[in-house]
Write an enzyme that holds these catalytic residues in place. Structure first.
Site, PDB file in Angstrom:
ATOM      1  N   SER A 218      70.563  25.471  39.373  1.00 26.09           N
ATOM      2  CA  SER A 218      71.658  26.577  39.804  1.00 26.09           C
ATOM      3  C   SER A 218      72.741  25.732  40.969  1.00 26.09           C
ATOM      4  O   SER A 218      72.032  25.477  41.872  1.00 26.09           O
ATOM      5  CB  SER A 218      70.961  27.591  40.376  1.00 26.09           C
ATOM      6  OG  SER A 218      72.030  28.788  41.118  1.00 26.09           O
TER       7      SER A 218
ATOM      8  N   TYR B 267      66.315  32.862  46.319  1.00 23.77           N
ATOM      9  CA  TYR B 267      66.484  32.100  45.073  1.00 23.77           C
ATOM     10  C   TYR B 267      67.040  30.648  45.218  1.00 23.77           C
ATOM     11  O   TYR B 267      66.455  29.790  44.458  1.00 23.77           O
ATOM     12  CB  TYR B 267      67.488  33.059  44.302  1.00 23.77           C
ATOM     13  CG  TYR B 267      67.890  32.352  42.803  1.00 23.77           C
ATOM     14  CD1 TYR B 267      67.466  32.559  42.045  1.00 23.77           C
ATOM     15  CD2 TYR B 267      69.184  31.783  42.615  1.00 23.77           C
ATOM     16  CE1 TYR B 267      67.341  32.253  40.677  1.00 23.77           C
ATOM     17  CE2 TYR B 267      69.504  31.215  41.429  1.00 23.77           C
ATOM     18  CZ  TYR B 267      68.565  31.507  40.478  1.00 23.77           C
ATOM     19  OH  TYR B 267      68.988  31.087  39.310  1.00 23.77           O
TER      20      TYR B 267
END
Length: 246
Positions: free
Chosen positions: A149, A162
């Site tokens: 990501s 995250y």
């Protein structure tokens, strides 16, 4: 090897296969000739995938519904794949959890949910490596694709859980790649960028999803990265690949 079926008779495991990038990847790997072992928590999503693979190829996938927080299930999965297939030729890891703690100040994160995010995004990657490495070594050209990501590289407020767990898993994957450089296994870390997925909709509920590409568009890139006749780059992005393809 045919360009029409570049993955013919290859065994490909996709973790996080019930939706999004994992679903699209599993379908395209099957279309490329691979037998797909599709893993996810959502039974219904796996069954939909199996139906679509059957319609496209005439073959069934192997469905493995389980939760990545279950380390014992990961160990058993490796054993079951060994007994049935003896190897893994490709492993694509797309599974991830954002959670509400993924979008809160670090100091406000709820410990139980933070722990679950850590288990799914980070610890499960270690457990999967541990379970799958012997099977990948048994392949003549094992391929591993880890979906990362952008926030792993550009941390920002409220993304602490995250971003930290995705960054940690990416670093661990790259360390592992260095450890196995003298084997036939090769790793690719892929940044999909902004994509029309449930996780992004959860993070940006007011965003127009139609401005981003569908997950199906990344499938051909994943097939390329899993081909045994090519050595994938350690790092790539969907945007770079797409610009080159265009």
């Amino acid at each position: 090897m045919s360009d029409d079926l570049p993955l013919k008779d290859r065994i490909a495991v996709v973790t996080g296969a019930s939706r999004g990038i994992g679903y699209a990847t599993a379908l395209d790997l099957a279309r490329a000739g691979a037998h797909v072992v599709a893993c996810a928590r959502t039974q219904g999503g796996l069954e939909d995938l199996d139906d679509e693979i059957l319609a496209a190829t005439g073959q069934r996938a192997t469905l493995v519904p389980f939760d990545l927080v279950d380390g014992g299930a990961i160990d058993r999965l490796g054993g079951a794949i060994f007994e049935r297939f003896g190897r893994i030729d490709a492993w694509v890891h797309t599974a991830a959890m954002l959670g509400t703690s993924g979008l809160t100040p670090v100091s406000h994160a709820e410990p139980r949910e933070f722990a679950k995010i850590e288990k799914i995004n980070f610890t499960s990657v270690y457990r999967l490596i541990r379970s799958f490495e012997p099977l990948l070594r048994a392949s003549d050209a094992g391929r591993v694709v880890y979906v990362t990501s952008s926030v792993a590289h550009a941390p920002k407020a409220f993304w602490g859980a995250y971003a930290a767990t995705k960054a940690g898993a990416e670093v661990m994957m790259k360390c592992w790649a260095d450890e196995i450089e003298n084997t036939p296994i090769r790793l690719a870390v892929v940044d999909p960028g902004r994509m029309r997925m449930r996780l992004r909709a959860q993070a940006y509920p007011g965003e127009d999803p139609t401005q981003h590409p569908e997950p199906a568009e990344i499938g051909p890139l994943m097939v390329d990265l899993c081909r045994p006749d090519r050595v994938p780059p350690l790092e790539t992005s969907f945007a770079d690949w797409k610009s080159g393809a265009d």
